[in-house]
Write a protein that holds these residues in place. Structure first.
Motif, short mmCIF file in Angstrom:
data_model
loop_
_atom_site.label_atom_id
_atom_site.label_comp_id
_atom_site.label_asym_id
_atom_site.label_seq_id
_atom_site.Cartn_x
_atom_site.Cartn_y
_atom_site.Cartn_z
N LEU A 103 9.44 7.46 -1.37
CA LEU A 103 8.87 6.27 -0.87
C LEU A 103 7.27 5.41 -0.41
O LEU A 103 6.97 5.12 -0.50
CB LEU A 103 9.94 5.33 0.49
N ARG A 104 7.03 6.80 0.17
CA ARG A 104 5.91 6.96 0.50
C ARG A 104 4.55 7.02 -0.26
O ARG A 104 3.94 6.51 0.19
CB ARG A 104 5.77 8.77 1.78
N LEU A 105 4.87 8.07 -2.02
CA LEU A 105 4.07 7.95 -2.40
C LEU A 105 3.82 6.68 -3.16
O LEU A 105 2.84 6.11 -3.56
CB LEU A 105 4.26 8.83 -3.31
N LEU A 106 4.91 6.19 -3.19
CA LEU A 106 5.01 4.45 -3.56
C LEU A 106 4.30 3.37 -3.28
O LEU A 106 3.72 2.89 -3.52
CB LEU A 106 6.80 4.16 -3.62
N ASP A 107 4.68 3.93 -1.93
CA ASP A 107 3.54 2.64 -1.59
C ASP A 107 2.50 3.66 -0.68
O ASP A 107 1.30 2.53 -0.42
CB ASP A 107 4.24 3.27 0.41
N THR A 108 1.80 4.03 -0.98
CA THR A 108 0.96 4.35 -0.98
C THR A 108 0.05 4.17 -2.52
O THR A 108 -1.42 3.65 -2.54
CB THR A 108 0.14 5.85 -0.19
N SER A 109 0.12 4.48 -3.48
CA SER A 109 0.05 3.68 -4.77
C SER A 109 0.34 2.31 -4.42
O SER A 109 -0.93 1.51 -5.11
CB SER A 109 1.10 4.10 -6.07
N ASN A 110 0.96 1.16 -3.70
CA ASN A 110 1.40 0.36 -4.09
C ASN A 110 -0.16 -0.24 -2.85
O ASN A 110 -0.62 -0.70 -3.08
CB ASN A 110 2.20 -0.29 -3.42
N GLU A 111 -0.96 0.41 -1.83
CA GLU A 111 -1.35 -0.03 -0.98
C GLU A 111 -2.84 -0.11 -1.85
O GLU A 111 -3.82 -0.26 -1.47
CB GLU A 111 -1.03 0.63 -0.13
N GLU A 112 -3.12 1.13 -2.58
CA GLU A 112 -3.92 1.28 -3.66
C GLU A 112 -4.74 0.22 -4.61
O GLU A 112 -5.36 -0.34 -4.28
CB GLU A 112 -4.51 2.40 -4.17
N ALA A 113 -2.78 0.00 -4.80
CA ALA A 113 -3.11 -1.43 -5.92
C ALA A 113 -3.73 -2.51 -4.97
O ALA A 113 -4.55 -3.58 -5.98
CB ALA A 113 -2.23 -1.54 -6.78
N ASN A 114 -2.93 -2.72 -3.76
CA ASN A 114 -3.23 -4.05 -3.89
C ASN A 114 -4.73 -4.00 -2.99
O ASN A 114 -5.65 -5.34 -2.69
CB ASN A 114 -2.83 -4.15 -2.12
N ALA A 115 -5.65 -3.10 -2.62
CA ALA A 115 -6.27 -2.87 -3.10
C ALA A 115 -7.37 -3.18 -3.22
O ALA A 115 -8.91 -3.91 -3.31
CB ALA A 115 -6.94 -1.25 -1.68
N LEU A 117 -6.16 -4.87 -5.85
CA LEU A 117 -6.17 -6.87 -6.66
C LEU A 117 -7.13 -7.38 -5.33
O LEU A 117 -7.86 -8.40 -5.38
CB LEU A 117 -4.88 -7.02 -6.08
N ARG A 118 -7.77 -7.13 -4.14
CA ARG A 118 -8.18 -7.74 -3.07
C ARG A 118 -9.50 -7.59 -3.57
O ARG A 118 -10.35 -8.49 -3.21
CB ARG A 118 -7.65 -6.95 -1.82
N ASN A 119 -9.96 -6.49 -3.95
CA ASN A 119 -11.35 -6.08 -4.61
C ASN A 119 -11.60 -7.38 -5.25
O ASN A 119 -12.24 -7.68 -5.76
CB ASN A 119 -11.68 -4.49 -4.57
N ALA A 120 -10.40 -6.83 -6.18
CA ALA A 120 -11.14 -7.92 -7.80
C ALA A 120 -10.87 -9.30 -7.51
O ALA A 120 -11.93 -10.27 -8.21
CB ALA A 120 -9.49 -7.49 -8.96
N GLN A 121 -9.88 -9.94 -6.66
CA GLN A 121 -10.12 -11.00 -6.37
C GLN A 121 -10.99 -11.66 -5.14
O GLN A 121 -12.00 -13.02 -5.37
CB GLN A 121 -9.07 -11.25 -4.89
N TYR A 122 -11.61 -11.13 -4.76
CA TYR A 122 -12.99 -10.67 -3.66
C TYR A 122 -14.18 -11.24 -5.06
O TYR A 122 -14.97 -12.42 -5.01
CB TYR A 122 -13.27 -9.66 -2.97
N LEU A 123 -14.37 -10.01 -5.28
CA LEU A 123 -15.10 -10.29 -6.74
C LEU A 123 -14.60 -11.59 -7.44
O LEU A 123 -16.51 -12.27 -8.12
CB LEU A 123 -15.50 -8.59 -7.71
#
Length: 131
Positions: A103-115, A117-123
């Motif tokens: 779950l922690r690995l999944l959460d870390t992966s999700n946080e990285e993917a979310n970051a 996506l946020r950067n892509a959205q910002y761009l």
């Protein structure tokens, strides 16, 4: 007057009675039988009584041995049960700890993917505004 056979039986019964504290009732029966042998007379009767007393002694010894073996078996079963329960507990805890790690690995992966996506959205938003 006691016959020699009865005296031998009495000598053998006393250590057995001392070893088995729970055999007080048997000891009383043996003492009553021995008292009756003092009153009774015939050697055939004495022999029959001594056979019965020997049966009592053997049966008492058998019961004592069965109790001891039963205690040993229950101790072994208890130890095996305890060891198995501890093993099951340990295995289950390890499974849950592995789940937590996943779950922690999944959460870390999700946080990285979310970051990302946020950067892509910002761009995309900035590119859209600049156009």
């Amino acid at each position: 007057m006691e016959s020699p056979g009865t005296e031998v039986t009495r000598k053998r019964m006393k250590p057995a009675m001392e070893e088995n504290e729970g055999d007080v009732a048997v000891a009383e029966i043996v003492e009553k039988e021995e008292f009756h042998t003092d009153i009774a007379g015939s050697s055939e009767m004495e022999l029959n009584i001594s056979h019965i007393l020997e049966k009592i002694e053997r049966f008492t010894q058998l019961v004592s041995e069965l109790l001891e073996s039963g205690k040993t078996i229950f101790k072994e079963l208890t130890n095996a049960f305890e060891e198995r329960m501890i093993m099951i507990h340990k295995e289950q805890i390890e499974k849950w700890q592995d789940e937590i790690k996943e779950l922690r690995l999944l959460d870390t992966s999700n946080e990285e993917a979310n970051a990302v996506l946020r950067n892509a959205q910002y761009l995309l938003e900035n590119a859209h505004i600049d156009s």
